[in-house]
Write a protein that holds these residues in place. Structure first.
Motif, PDB file in Angstrom:
ATOM      1  N   TRP A  76     -28.440  12.564  29.864  1.00 52.08           N
ATOM      2  CA  TRP A  76     -28.576  13.360  28.644  1.00 52.08           C
ATOM      3  C   TRP A  76     -29.646  14.440  28.786  1.00 52.08           C
ATOM      4  O   TRP A  76     -29.468  15.551  28.291  1.00 52.08           O
ATOM      5  N   SER A 105     -28.237  19.198  29.692  1.00 54.54           N
ATOM      6  CA  SER A 105     -28.842  20.523  29.520  1.00 54.54           C
ATOM      7  C   SER A 105     -28.278  21.512  30.538  1.00 54.54           C
ATOM      8  O   SER A 105     -27.992  22.665  30.205  1.00 54.54           O
ATOM      9  N   LEU A 156     -26.232  25.020  29.866  1.00 54.02           N
ATOM     10  CA  LEU A 156     -26.784  26.291  30.336  1.00 54.02           C
ATOM     11  C   LEU A 156     -25.950  26.964  31.428  1.00 54.02           C
ATOM     12  O   LEU A 156     -25.953  28.192  31.526  1.00 54.02           O
TER      13      LEU A 156
END
Length: 156
Positions: free
Chosen positions: A53, A58, A62
């Motif tokens: 997570w 992330s 991104l």
């Protein structure tokens, strides 16, 4: 020009995080599983879920942002063969990663319950582990292929 270099750097870091976290998570889960120790598996799986997570999620968010901004800044049309293939492989990777995240949480919970009760790992744990293991291969090789496409940018 600095903007493009920063985007390229961020995109490479994201790819590195995806590849490295995926390989690390797989290694530690496999090594924990091999012990057959429910308490150890529960601990490692708990850490793996958190790592997925924090790091993987992330990077997953991104990567497309930095990739699209980079392509636009450089002037690469998204219809270029290597970019289209990269995007397709990214979607494929996600199709394997999403169930894997859920399965890791299930493996953690099943191992915690087994450790707490002093019982062996249940058959459901072993079934989910085999699915988790099988899902890792196409996702990992798809990420490797994406990294190659990013660096080689072959013309199709």
């Amino acid at each position: 020009m600095l903007w493009i270099e920063l985007l390229r750097w961020a995109h490479v870091i994201g790819a590195t995080v995806l590849l490295g976290t995926g390989a690390g998570i797989a290694f530690f889960m496999v090594m924990a599983h091999r012990t057959k120790d429910a308490a150890l598996i529960a601990h490692v799986a708990g850490t793996v879920v958190v790592a997925d997570w924090i790091f993987t999620a992330s990077a997953v968010v991104l990567q497309p942002i930095t990739g699209l901004l980079l392509a636009k800044a450089i002037g690469w049309p998204l219809t270029q063969g290597w970019l289209m293939l990269s995007i397709g492989l990214y979607v494929l990777t996600g199709m394997f990663w999403l169930p894997v995240v859920w399965i890791q949480a299930q493996l953690r919970d099943l191992a915690r319950a087994a450790a707490k009760s002093g019982e062996p790992l249940p058959p459901r744990y072993h079934k989910l582990y085999r699915i988790w293991f099988a899902c890792g291969f196409p996702a990992f090789f798809a990420v490797l292929w994406i990294v190659w496409l990013m660096t080689a940018r072959p013309s199709f």
